[in-house]
Each structure stands twice: as C-alpha cells, then as structure tokens.
Design an enzyme around this catalytic site. Structure first.
Site, PDB file in Angstrom:
ATOM      1  N   GLU A  35       0.821  -1.211   0.000  1.00 35.48           N
ATOM      2  CA  GLU A  35       0.000   0.000   0.000  1.00 35.48           C
ATOM      3  C   GLU A  35       0.857   1.264   0.000  1.00 35.48           C
ATOM      4  O   GLU A  35       0.881   2.054   0.945  1.00 35.48           O
ATOM      5  CB  GLU A  35      -0.988  -0.032   1.169  1.00 35.48           C
ATOM      6  CG  GLU A  35      -1.947  -1.206   1.036  1.00 35.48           C
ATOM      7  CD  GLU A  35      -3.101  -1.185   2.009  1.00 35.48           C
ATOM      8  OE1 GLU A  35      -3.045  -0.422   2.996  1.00 35.48           O
ATOM      9  OE2 GLU A  35      -4.073  -1.936   1.771  1.00 35.48           O
ATOM     10  N   GLU A  79      -4.041  -8.835  -1.902  1.00 35.41           N
ATOM     11  CA  GLU A  79      -4.701  -8.712  -0.600  1.00 35.41           C
ATOM     12  C   GLU A  79      -6.146  -8.267  -0.735  1.00 35.41           C
ATOM     13  O   GLU A  79      -6.462  -7.382  -1.530  1.00 35.41           O
ATOM     14  CB  GLU A  79      -3.973  -7.688   0.283  1.00 35.41           C
ATOM     15  CG  GLU A  79      -4.555  -7.578   1.686  1.00 35.41           C
ATOM     16  CD  GLU A  79      -3.949  -6.434   2.481  1.00 35.41           C
ATOM     17  OE1 GLU A  79      -2.709  -6.298   2.465  1.00 35.41           O
ATOM     18  OE2 GLU A  79      -4.700  -5.674   3.097  1.00 35.41           O
ATOM     19  N   CYS A 128      -9.745  -8.416   2.243  1.00 35.28           N
ATOM     20  CA  CYS A 128     -10.408  -9.022   3.387  1.00 35.28           C
ATOM     21  C   CYS A 128     -11.655  -8.213   3.710  1.00 35.28           C
ATOM     22  O   CYS A 128     -11.824  -7.089   3.229  1.00 35.28           O
ATOM     23  CB  CYS A 128      -9.493  -9.096   4.611  1.00 35.28           C
ATOM     24  SG  CYS A 128      -9.209  -7.507   5.423  1.00 35.28           S
ATOM     25  N   ASN A 182     -11.831 -10.052 -11.532  1.00 30.79           N
ATOM     26  CA  ASN A 182     -10.386  -9.977 -11.747  1.00 30.79           C
ATOM     27  C   ASN A 182      -9.910 -11.018 -12.754  1.00 30.79           C
ATOM     28  O   ASN A 182      -9.103 -10.723 -13.639  1.00 30.79           O
ATOM     29  CB  ASN A 182      -9.641 -10.179 -10.423  1.00 30.79           C
ATOM     30  CG  ASN A 182      -9.859  -9.043  -9.445  1.00 30.79           C
ATOM     31  OD1 ASN A 182     -10.183  -7.926  -9.822  1.00 30.79           O
ATOM     32  ND2 ASN A 182      -9.696  -9.341  -8.160  1.00 30.79           N
TER      33      ASN A 182
END
Length: 447
Positions: free
Chosen positions: A201, A299, A301, A324
């Site tokens: 990030e 990532e 969640c 995706n």
C-alpha cells in the site's frame, strides 16, 4: 469428452458447502435453443494461472498455535490439501512487522545501516513454522512471496514504522540490501522466496506500519537499488512486483514503472488490492498496454472485525475473483488465513474477518462463507490452468471458465440474486440444463 458434468455447489440457507450434487448430462445440441445459455469457447485462451492462496501473518501463526494440535492440523489440511482441502499453493508473508503482528519489529537494531545486527529470530518464533507446515502440505508447488509494510524506523523521514513517512534517500541502498538478506536468511531456513513486492500500500498513510512511495520513487528504487542488488546477489530469479495497493490507480502506476525500460526489466508484474471498488477494467487496461506484465491480487479481506455467519462476505470474494480473472489476473492471495475470535491479533486494533476464525477460548474453528466461495476457484482452477472464452445470457449470473493442465474444464457460475436461475451449459455442440439456487455458487467440471 465425457457426457457427464460434475456439479460442486455452495448455497445459502442449505447445507451445501463445496458439496457435489447430481451430475448434469450433455445432450446433442439439436434443439435450436437460443435462450438461457452459458457458452464455453475452449479454443480461445487467455492468461495462465500461477495459483491461489492466503497470507501467513504473525497474527495467523499465533492464533493457530493457541489451538489444539488436532485443530491446527485441520486448518492446514483445509487450506493446503488439494483433495480434501481447497488446494492453496501460493502464499504471502510480511517482511518485518505489519498491522497483523503483535507489535512493531525490525530485523536490524536502531541506526544499523550496515545491517550487522540483521536477525530474523522474531519470524522463527511463529511465522516460519507456519510457512514450513504449509509448504510441507503443498509440496513442490508451494510458492511464497513477501511484502514489507515499513523499513526500519531510522530509515524513514518520520522516524517511526507507523504513520506513513517515506524512505530517506540515503538509506535506499541499505533497504535494498535488507531484501537480499531477508531472502538469504529464509533460504537458510529451507524456504525459497518466489517473489517480493516493493511496498505494501505505497500510497497509504496508516496508523500501523506503512511507508509512502510516489510512482517515480518506487520505479527509481527498483531500477537503481533493488533490481541491481538482487542481481548482484544471484537472486535475479526472485520476481519483483510494484504498487501492492488498490485498483483505481493500478494503470497509472504501471505506466510510470513499465515505460522506463531500465526499471521495467526488473519488474515481473503489479500487485493490487480491492478496497477501493471493482475497477476491473483498469486491470485490462494494464494488460492491453503491457501484455507481458503479470497482474497479481495480493490482498483483500472483510474489514470491521469478525462477521460470523455473513453470506455477503463470501459473495464479495466471488464477485471480485470473477471480475479480476476475466480481466487478466493470474495470481490471487487472500489476507490472513486465520484470525482469532476478535478478528486479530492486531497491534493497532485494525480487526478484520478471515475465512477461518480460530476460537482460542473454546478450541474451535469456524469456517466463514468466504472459505467456501474461495474454494470454488482455488480447488478447481489449478496452477497452470488457462482462462478460456465464455459468454452468458444475463448479468444476473457471474461466470468465468478455465482449462486445467489435466484437460478438465472448470466453469464457475455465481448467482447473487434472490431467485433461483436457470441456465443451459453449451459446449462443443452439446447442451446440459441446470438451475442455480439463489445466493449460490457452482463449479461445473467437464472432463
């Protein structure tokens, strides 16, 4: 081609959880049926899958270690066993601490730019044993990639691992050398690092471990420091990825890095997360402009603590994975594989959900809907599978299709509506009629 289509189903308000149902029967396509079709075009091939998996964090490792040996084994088998589990092969870990650690930690002592104090003993306590257990369950197909959340505090402009800040220019070489030492230290433990990303990030100032890079800074760091350091250490085979952040800016970051040929030669692909929305078209934009670069979901969640029993979390995973995949993603890793009953541990209280929750007080494990939804992909789309063409009659169904190395075709169909929906699978001039329940996902296997 077999006349039988295997049907694996997970459905809300039923006991179906990756449950095999009665097979479908292919009949000759002589009826002239035009409506309610899902077509499969297996002569059209797109990207090849590297694998599916999740993150082996300190939080996951510590939580698993608090459970009984039987429960620990059940978790490892559930994730990594290809027949009785969901067949994970690709995992992520963190270089130094992340928010899902018990606290901030670095591999070197404060001010040690020469890296003489480099030490991974903290990882040896819980993370490395978990990685070894996962690798043993997978076998030779196991792959691990690693991401840093922050350089050591003294290397940063804000003097701390949390709260953003940036890498000081005078420490770029030392930080690149820490990647090398990390890879070498893990190799000494018998763990090969398959890939690294430059920074988790890279645009986010977080209250936990974080570090900012502009697109130019990240590109320059790879070109002038990280790429050459890996090459000089004989580690050029370790793949390097950039960005490792949300999809809304994935194309912009790709352009800056990949248009610089000297930087691009070191970069295998670009990582992305899901927290800013779908942006599936952005992935195709990257592929269309830079078709030789890989697109890696690193990532995602469900935020906001544990969501026990929620069906929406599973559907969120299914929707994002399908979108995706249909836009050139070739690798996928979830965030923490296991969290405790609070959604941690997390050293700044950033609690989240995980596909498996470990109730450490009662020695129980709870499988969330997300575990089963992920399994419809990870278990049946194997490493080396190639996406193939398909079309569907309605946007009420979300679909994708892959051919596996053994020739099996896996078609995933998801229904997020409140109604049962019909469809007819059409493949090589044969038809198979089917229904999918409301709020359900199916994997159809054609051999």
């Amino acid at each position: 081609m077999s006349k039988i289509v295997r049907v694996i189903q997970t459905a809300k308000d039923t006991t179906d959880r990756l449950t095999e149902k009665d097979p479908l029967i292919f009949l000759p396509d002589t009826s002239g049926v035009e409506s309610e079709l899902i077509n499969i075009y297996d002569d059209l091939e797109y990207q090849e899958m590297e694998g599916f998996g999740g993150a082996l964090t300190e939080a996951s490792a510590v939580t698993i270690a608090k459970l009984s040996e039987a429960k620990q084994k059940e978790i490892i088998n559930a994730y990594f066993e290809p027949e009785h589990g969901i067949g994970y092969t690709l995992c992520r870990s963190h270089i130094q601490s992340c928010d899902f650690s018990l606290g901030n930690y670095a591999y070197v002592e404060e001010g040690d730019a020469e890296l003489r104090s480099f030490d991974i003993s903290r990882d040896q306590e819980s993370i490395i044993p978990l990685i070894k257990n996962a690798a043993a369950a997978v076998g030779e197909d196991f792959r691990l990639f690693s991401s840093p959340w922050s350089p050591p505090a003294f290397m940063k402009t804000n003097g701390q691992m949390n709260g953003g800040g940036a890498l000081k220019p005078e420490y770029r070489e030392a930080w690149a050398n820490m990647f090398v030492k990390y890879i070498q230290a893990y190799a000494a433990e018998g763990i090969d690092i398959w890939a690294v990303s430059v920074q988790n990030e890279a645009k986010a100032v977080q209250i936990w471990d974080s570090c900012l890079y502009t697109a130019e800074e990240e590109k320059d760091f790879v070109r002038d420091y990280l790429g050459p350091a890996l090459e000089q250490a004989g580690l050029a085979h370790v793949k390097v990825m950039i960005w490792d952040h949300n999809k809304e800016r994935v194309y912009d970051r790709a352009k800056v890095a990949f248009e610089d040929q000297e930087a691009s030669k070191y970069i295998w692909g670009i990582c992305f997360h899901w927290y800013s929305g779908d942006h599936f078209e952005a992935l195709s934009a990257v592929h269309d402009r830079f078709p030789d670069k890989k697109l890696f979901f690193s990532e995602g969640c469900q935020e906001g603590g544990v969501h026990l029993g929620s069906w929406n979390t599973g559907e969120r995973y299914g929707h994002d994975i399908i979108g995706n995949l249909n836009n050139w993603m070739s690798s996928w890793t979830d965030w923490n594989i296991v969290l405790d009953e609070q959604g941690g541990p997390n050293h700044v209280g950033n609690y989240c959900d995980a596909p498996i929750i470990g109730d450490t007080k009662n020695d129980e494990i709870i499988f969330e809907s997300s575990f089963y939804y992920i399994g419809h992909f990870s278990k049946y789309i194997r490493p080396g599978a190639k996406r193939i063409g398909h079309s569907k009659y309605t946007d009420k169904l979300e679909t994708t299709a892959f051919r596996n190395p053994d020739g099996t075709i896996a078609v995933i169909v998801m229904n997020r509506t409140e109604q049962e929906l019909p469809f007819t699978l059409r493949f090589r001039d044969s038809l198979a009629e089917n229904m999918i329940p409301a709020h359900a996902i199916q994997t159809l296997l054609i051999k």
